[in-house]
Write a protein that holds these residues in place. Structure first.
Motif, PDB file in Angstrom:
ATOM      1  N   LEU A 187       0.777  -1.215  -0.063  1.00 56.89           N
ATOM      2  CA  LEU A 187       0.045   0.155  -0.065  1.00 56.89           C
ATOM      3  C   LEU A 187       0.774   1.249  -0.289  1.00 56.89           C
ATOM      4  CD1 LEU A 187      -2.826  -1.113   2.443  1.00 56.89           C
ATOM      5  CD2 LEU A 187      -3.025  -0.704   0.035  1.00 56.89           C
ATOM      6  N   VAL A 188       2.119   1.171   0.761  1.00 61.96           N
ATOM      7  CA  VAL A 188       2.838   2.390   0.891  1.00 61.96           C
ATOM      8  C   VAL A 188       3.584   2.571  -0.611  1.00 61.96           C
ATOM      9  CG1 VAL A 188       4.925   3.440   1.870  1.00 61.96           C
ATOM     10  CG2 VAL A 188       3.275   2.332   3.309  1.00 61.96           C
ATOM     11  N   GLN A 189       3.961   1.348  -1.429  1.00 55.92           N
ATOM     12  CA  GLN A 189       4.841   1.598  -2.467  1.00 55.92           C
ATOM     13  C   GLN A 189       3.910   1.800  -3.779  1.00 55.92           C
ATOM     14  OE1 GLN A 189       6.197  -2.050  -4.269  1.00 55.92           O
ATOM     15  NE2 GLN A 189       8.269  -1.234  -4.305  1.00 55.92           N
ATOM     16  N   ASN A 190       2.939   1.269  -3.580  1.00 54.75           N
ATOM     17  CA  ASN A 190       1.843   1.512  -5.063  1.00 54.75           C
ATOM     18  C   ASN A 190       0.667   2.395  -4.833  1.00 54.75           C
ATOM     19  OD1 ASN A 190       3.446  -0.561  -6.618  1.00 54.75           O
ATOM     20  ND2 ASN A 190       2.957  -1.765  -4.719  1.00 54.75           N
ATOM     21  N   PRO A 191       0.441   3.151  -5.882  1.00 53.20           N
ATOM     22  CA  PRO A 191      -0.852   3.807  -6.194  1.00 53.20           C
ATOM     23  C   PRO A 191      -2.066   2.754  -6.060  1.00 53.20           C
ATOM     24  CG  PRO A 191       0.295   4.231  -7.931  1.00 53.20           C
ATOM     25  CD  PRO A 191       1.281   3.337  -7.118  1.00 53.20           C
ATOM     26  N   GLY A 192      -3.231   3.505  -5.770  1.00 54.95           N
ATOM     27  CA  GLY A 192      -4.306   2.387  -5.713  1.00 54.95           C
ATOM     28  C   GLY A 192      -4.684   2.155  -7.140  1.00 54.95           C
ATOM     29  N   ARG A 193      -4.406   2.665  -8.036  1.00 57.13           N
ATOM     30  CA  ARG A 193      -4.682   2.028  -9.421  1.00 57.13           C
ATOM     31  C   ARG A 193      -3.924   1.002  -9.888  1.00 57.13           C
ATOM     32  NH1 ARG A 193      -0.923   4.014 -12.747  1.00 57.13           N
ATOM     33  NH2 ARG A 193       0.165   5.922 -12.225  1.00 57.13           N
ATOM     34  N   VAL A 194      -2.550   0.984  -9.546  1.00 61.50           N
ATOM     35  CA  VAL A 194      -1.990  -0.173  -9.944  1.00 61.50           C
ATOM     36  C   VAL A 194      -2.317  -1.333  -8.977  1.00 61.50           C
ATOM     37  CG1 VAL A 194       0.715  -0.936  -9.772  1.00 61.50           C
ATOM     38  CG2 VAL A 194       0.415   1.063 -10.171  1.00 61.50           C
ATOM     39  N   LEU A 195      -2.392  -1.215  -7.708  1.00 59.84           N
ATOM     40  CA  LEU A 195      -3.092  -2.468  -6.882  1.00 59.84           C
ATOM     41  C   LEU A 195      -4.438  -2.807  -7.633  1.00 59.84           C
ATOM     42  CD1 LEU A 195      -2.489  -1.175  -3.163  1.00 59.84           C
ATOM     43  CD2 LEU A 195      -1.172  -2.752  -4.453  1.00 59.84           C
ATOM     44  N   LYS A 196      -4.991  -1.882  -8.003  1.00 59.63           N
ATOM     45  CA  LYS A 196      -6.383  -2.306  -8.454  1.00 59.63           C
ATOM     46  C   LYS A 196      -6.263  -3.143  -9.803  1.00 59.63           C
ATOM     47  CE  LYS A 196     -11.005  -0.545 -10.039  1.00 59.63           C
ATOM     48  NZ  LYS A 196     -11.735   0.841 -10.423  1.00 59.63           N
ATOM     49  N   ARG A 197      -5.256  -2.568 -10.429  1.00 58.26           N
ATOM     50  CA  ARG A 197      -4.844  -3.584 -11.757  1.00 58.26           C
ATOM     51  C   ARG A 197      -4.267  -4.855 -11.570  1.00 58.26           C
ATOM     52  NH1 ARG A 197      -6.644  -4.923 -16.584  1.00 58.26           N
ATOM     53  NH2 ARG A 197      -5.097  -5.406 -18.067  1.00 58.26           N
ATOM     54  N   ALA A 198      -3.522  -4.791 -10.379  1.00 58.60           N
ATOM     55  CA  ALA A 198      -2.879  -6.150 -10.100  1.00 58.60           C
ATOM     56  C   ALA A 198      -3.982  -7.045  -9.743  1.00 58.60           C
ATOM     57  CB  ALA A 198      -1.897  -5.822  -8.963  1.00 58.60           C
ATOM     58  N   LEU A 199      -4.774  -6.553  -8.974  1.00 58.11           N
ATOM     59  CA  LEU A 199      -5.902  -7.589  -8.649  1.00 58.11           C
ATOM     60  C   LEU A 199      -6.792  -8.046  -9.815  1.00 58.11           C
ATOM     61  CD1 LEU A 199      -7.423  -5.871  -5.454  1.00 58.11           C
ATOM     62  CD2 LEU A 199      -6.166  -7.940  -5.646  1.00 58.11           C
TER      63      LEU A 199
ATOM     64  N   VAL B  22       3.650  -5.652  -8.748  1.00 60.06           N
ATOM     65  CA  VAL B  22       3.194  -5.734  -7.339  1.00 60.06           C
ATOM     66  C   VAL B  22       3.456  -7.060  -6.625  1.00 60.06           C
ATOM     67  CG1 VAL B  22       1.059  -5.852  -6.134  1.00 60.06           C
ATOM     68  CG2 VAL B  22       1.451  -3.900  -7.717  1.00 60.06           C
ATOM     69  N   PHE B  23       3.179  -8.300  -7.359  1.00 68.18           N
ATOM     70  CA  PHE B  23       3.415  -9.597  -6.832  1.00 68.18           C
ATOM     71  C   PHE B  23       4.839  -9.817  -6.705  1.00 68.18           C
ATOM     72  CE2 PHE B  23      -0.550  -9.551  -9.148  1.00 68.18           C
ATOM     73  CZ  PHE B  23      -1.299 -10.062  -8.407  1.00 68.18           C
TER      74      PHE B  23
ATOM     75  N   PRO C 267       6.980 -16.727  -8.329  1.00 71.36           N
ATOM     76  CA  PRO C 267       6.162 -17.375  -9.704  1.00 71.36           C
ATOM     77  C   PRO C 267       5.113 -16.688 -10.280  1.00 71.36           C
ATOM     78  CG  PRO C 267       6.832 -18.780  -7.862  1.00 71.36           C
ATOM     79  CD  PRO C 267       6.714 -17.430  -7.422  1.00 71.36           C
ATOM     80  N   MET C 268       4.182 -16.036  -9.490  1.00 65.55           N
ATOM     81  CA  MET C 268       3.133 -15.554 -10.150  1.00 65.55           C
ATOM     82  C   MET C 268       3.467 -14.209 -10.669  1.00 65.55           C
ATOM     83  SD  MET C 268       0.015 -15.976  -7.092  1.00 65.55           S
ATOM     84  CE  MET C 268      -0.633 -17.530  -6.748  1.00 65.55           C
ATOM     85  N   ALA C 269       4.357 -13.626 -10.326  1.00 64.66           N
ATOM     86  CA  ALA C 269       4.880 -12.224 -11.190  1.00 64.66           C
ATOM     87  C   ALA C 269       5.559 -12.536 -12.281  1.00 64.66           C
ATOM     88  CB  ALA C 269       5.853 -11.658 -10.201  1.00 64.66           C
ATOM     89  N   ALA C 270       6.053 -13.811 -12.418  1.00 67.26           N
ATOM     90  CA  ALA C 270       7.056 -14.078 -13.595  1.00 67.26           C
ATOM     91  C   ALA C 270       6.115 -14.440 -14.633  1.00 67.26           C
ATOM     92  CB  ALA C 270       7.925 -15.478 -13.172  1.00 67.26           C
ATOM     93  N   ARG C 271       5.177 -15.551 -14.179  1.00 66.67           N
ATOM     94  CA  ARG C 271       4.026 -15.962 -15.113  1.00 66.67           C
ATOM     95  C   ARG C 271       3.086 -14.717 -15.669  1.00 66.67           C
ATOM     96  NH1 ARG C 271       1.977 -19.324 -18.742  1.00 66.67           N
ATOM     97  NH2 ARG C 271      -0.264 -20.227 -18.197  1.00 66.67           N
ATOM     98  N   LEU C 272       2.658 -13.862 -15.066  1.00 69.29           N
ATOM     99  CA  LEU C 272       2.036 -12.748 -15.333  1.00 69.29           C
ATOM    100  C   LEU C 272       2.903 -12.049 -16.586  1.00 69.29           C
ATOM    101  CD1 LEU C 272       0.331 -11.241 -12.081  1.00 69.29           C
ATOM    102  CD2 LEU C 272      -0.814 -12.277 -14.215  1.00 69.29           C
ATOM    103  N   LYS C 273       3.939 -11.550 -16.236  1.00 70.74           N
ATOM    104  CA  LYS C 273       4.952 -10.993 -17.218  1.00 70.74           C
ATOM    105  C   LYS C 273       5.274 -11.702 -18.311  1.00 70.74           C
ATOM    106  CE  LYS C 273       8.103  -8.459 -13.977  1.00 70.74           C
ATOM    107  NZ  LYS C 273       9.425  -8.440 -13.493  1.00 70.74           N
ATOM    108  N   SER C 274       5.242 -12.990 -18.357  1.00 69.29           N
ATOM    109  CA  SER C 274       5.139 -13.456 -19.519  1.00 69.29           C
ATOM    110  C   SER C 274       3.909 -13.528 -20.467  1.00 69.29           C
ATOM    111  CB  SER C 274       5.435 -15.250 -19.164  1.00 69.29           C
ATOM    112  OG  SER C 274       5.111 -15.918 -20.482  1.00 69.29           O
TER     113      SER C 274
END
Length: 246
Positions: free
Chosen positions: A48-60, A145-146, A202-209
């Motif tokens: 929450l401290v690192q990311n703006p709300g729109r980025v967290l919302k997009r991550a979800l 984010v992940f 692993p989730m972050a790597a999968r999403l980037k791919s």
């Protein structure tokens, strides 16, 4: 549903649970409310401290892609583009107008609309490439984010372990509490390391791919639409686009 990703997630939990049992401990020993709060809530607080709300919302919003990834079939897209070029050669660019409503992807509809409107090839490329870059940048930021959660959670696990050991040190006069207290302290470390290495990274790597695959599909589409606007022969367009395939 991507069964490989689902099986991997299930195995991640089983590894920790079965490993604990095989080491002579119990499943109940893995549950510690204080460790859970420190690691999971602490990691979320750091995000929450690192990311703006729109980025967290997009991550979800992109999280389900891990288990239900988009079907990337470049060869099918190339076939559709060649079909559009054949229509445009027979009926003109306006002949593609009925194709717009049949497309579910907003990016494809936008590209076809630019084509039907008679936009210049470089104008089509300029408009669409800006959107490709913008979408990729937004989605990569969300995937990170992940990745960041995978960086924070082991540290939160160490914090939880240290806090647990502090509590143990306060009960040195009662040896009966030492074993249980030390075991509970290290549960936080297990939470942090397992969360990072079995799930978040692993989730972050999968999403980037998956995001890179989506970007490649959009690049193929842009190149194909520009080629149609330039009046290229369908066979030439096909040969040009096949270069994107491995």
């Amino acid at each position: 549903m991507d069964l490989i990703s689902l099986i991997g997630t299930i195995l991640a939990f089983l590894v920790v649970i079965v490993g604990t049992v095989l080491k002579g401990s119990s499943v109940e020993a893995l549950w510690n409310p204080a460790a859970f709060v420190i690691v999971f809530v602490g990691t979320f607080a750091a995000l929450l401290v690192q990311n703006p709300g729109r980025v967290l919302k997009r991550a979800l919003s992109i999280f389900p892609m891990i288990y239900k990834p988009p079907q990337h079939q470049p060869s099918d897209l190339i076939s559709r583009i060649v079909g559009w070029s054949e229509i445009s050669r027979r009926q003109g660019l306006l002949g593609l107008e009925p194709q717009i409503d049949s497309e579910s992807d907003s990016f494809v509809r936008k590209g076809l609309q630019l084509l039907v409107d008679g936009s210049e090839p470089e104008a089509i490329r300029g408009v669409l490439e800006v959107e490709v870059e913008s979408r990729e940048h937004t989605d990569i930021a969300a995937a990170r984010v992940f990745e960041h959660a995978g960086v924070f959670s082991p540290t939160m696990g160490i914090i939880g372990a240290v806090m647990g050991l502090m509590a143990v040190m306060q009960n040195l006069a009662d040896p009966s509490k030492l074993g249980h207290g030390i075991a509970a302290a290290f549960v936080a470390t297990i939470y942090g390391v397992a969360l990072a290495n079995l799930l978040m990274l692993p989730m972050a790597a999968r999403l980037k791919s998956l995001i890179h695959q989506q970007t490649q599909m959009r690049e193929i589409l842009v190149e194909g639409l520009v080629a149609i606007a330039e009046g290229a022969n369908p066979r030439q367009i096909e040969a040009r686009l096949l270069g994107y395939l491995p």
